[in-house]
Design an enzyme around this catalytic site. Sequence first.
Site, mmCIF file in Angstrom:
data_model
loop_
_atom_site.group_PDB
_atom_site.id
_atom_site.type_symbol
_atom_site.label_atom_id
_atom_site.label_comp_id
_atom_site.label_asym_id
_atom_site.label_seq_id
_atom_site.Cartn_x
_atom_site.Cartn_y
_atom_site.Cartn_z
ATOM 1 N NE ARG A 1 79.584 61.752 -18.879
ATOM 2 C CZ ARG A 1 78.454 62.118 -18.899
ATOM 3 N NH1 ARG A 1 77.535 61.396 -19.007
ATOM 4 N NH2 ARG A 1 78.209 63.496 -18.553
ATOM 5 N NE ARG A 2 82.217 64.338 -12.738
ATOM 6 C CZ ARG A 2 81.856 65.541 -12.198
ATOM 7 N NH1 ARG A 2 82.068 65.725 -11.132
ATOM 8 N NH2 ARG A 2 81.522 66.593 -13.004
ATOM 9 C CB CYS B 1 104.173 49.217 -15.657
ATOM 10 S SG CYS B 1 105.569 49.170 -15.529
ATOM 11 N NE ARG C 1 105.488 53.855 -16.175
ATOM 12 C CZ ARG C 1 106.517 53.188 -16.349
ATOM 13 N NH1 ARG C 1 107.081 53.251 -17.719
ATOM 14 N NH2 ARG C 1 107.115 52.515 -15.640
ATOM 15 C CB SER C 2 106.118 51.366 -20.060
ATOM 16 O OG SER C 2 107.009 50.442 -20.508
ATOM 17 C CG ASP D 1 108.864 42.470 -20.565
ATOM 18 O OD1 ASP D 1 108.713 41.835 -21.568
ATOM 19 O OD2 ASP D 1 109.801 42.285 -19.647
ATOM 20 C CG ASN E 1 100.211 43.702 -16.381
ATOM 21 O OD1 ASN E 1 101.208 44.102 -17.018
ATOM 22 N ND2 ASN E 1 99.997 43.675 -14.955
ATOM 23 C CG HIS F 1 108.433 47.361 -24.360
ATOM 24 N ND1 HIS F 1 107.924 48.332 -23.644
ATOM 25 C CD2 HIS F 1 109.331 46.685 -23.324
ATOM 26 C CE1 HIS F 1 108.020 48.234 -22.362
ATOM 27 N NE2 HIS F 1 108.693 47.291 -22.247
ATOM 28 C CE1 TYR G 1 113.605 46.125 -22.057
ATOM 29 C CE2 TYR G 1 111.753 44.863 -21.336
ATOM 30 C CZ TYR G 1 112.275 46.094 -21.387
ATOM 31 O OH TYR G 1 112.266 47.241 -20.547
#
Length: 279
Positions: free
Chosen positions: A137-138, A154, A180-181, A183, A191, A221, A223
Amino acid sequence: MSLADHIFIDMCNDILTNGTSTEGEKVRPHWPDGTPAYTIKKFGVVNRYDLSKEFPILTLRRTAIKSATDEMLWIWQRKSNNIHDLKSHVWDEWADADGSIGKAYGYQMGVKHQYKEGMMDQVDRVIYDLRNNPFSRRIMTNIYDLHEMNLYPCAYSMTFNVTQKKGEDRLTLNAILNQRSQDVLAANNWNVVQYAVLVHMLAQVCDMNVGELVHVIADAHIYDRHVDAIKELISREPFPAPKFWLNPEIRDFYQFTPDDVKLEGYQTGEQIRDIPIAI
């Protein structure tokens, strides 16, 4: 309609309908003309793609799978942080005079660490564990160091998890991509495609079947200058999902090239040109 289209349309509708706006707030991103780049955002978006059923590429518009694969291999295989090793120009804004983006992305993947089995970087450790300790699990990577980075990653972490499905001899490789973020217009399917290809590649070289790719986005998000394009995009009629092909002759992860992936029967809507990118 492909599953990827369905997920994308639902996500965009949710952001536009239920998201919160950053307009008027202090924000870091800005447009090339200096105007603040505000967003409509949702926290904690989670999308699941079953790679055993279909390849998660949008048909609403074309995603360039070979270019996406090249960038993924730039990070995971070439372990580079220099834009001169990459065909696309997506990171040019953050590169120095020598082409380096600092100790980011591929640089972090190439740092070797001492294990009881010897010195290995993060990629080699993942492959070693998938082959030798598949139920660990690592099995994960993390490139969010922040030290001497020209930009913060990102998509910063992958966690791999292996399961044994009833009635199947081969193990199944699943993965979680943490971001984390994002567009949504410029990068979402880009991605998804990159890391779906990665899971296919790792599964093949480790003699496993592909399973689920779970995409976790902390801040998804749209824009302000992308809203109209998103609304038009998700109003389109999707096509059926194409068939994904990965060169079955490749058994060494470091031998893959973008030419070892292709799509059969990939129909798409018209491409969106000149998408403004916040910096």
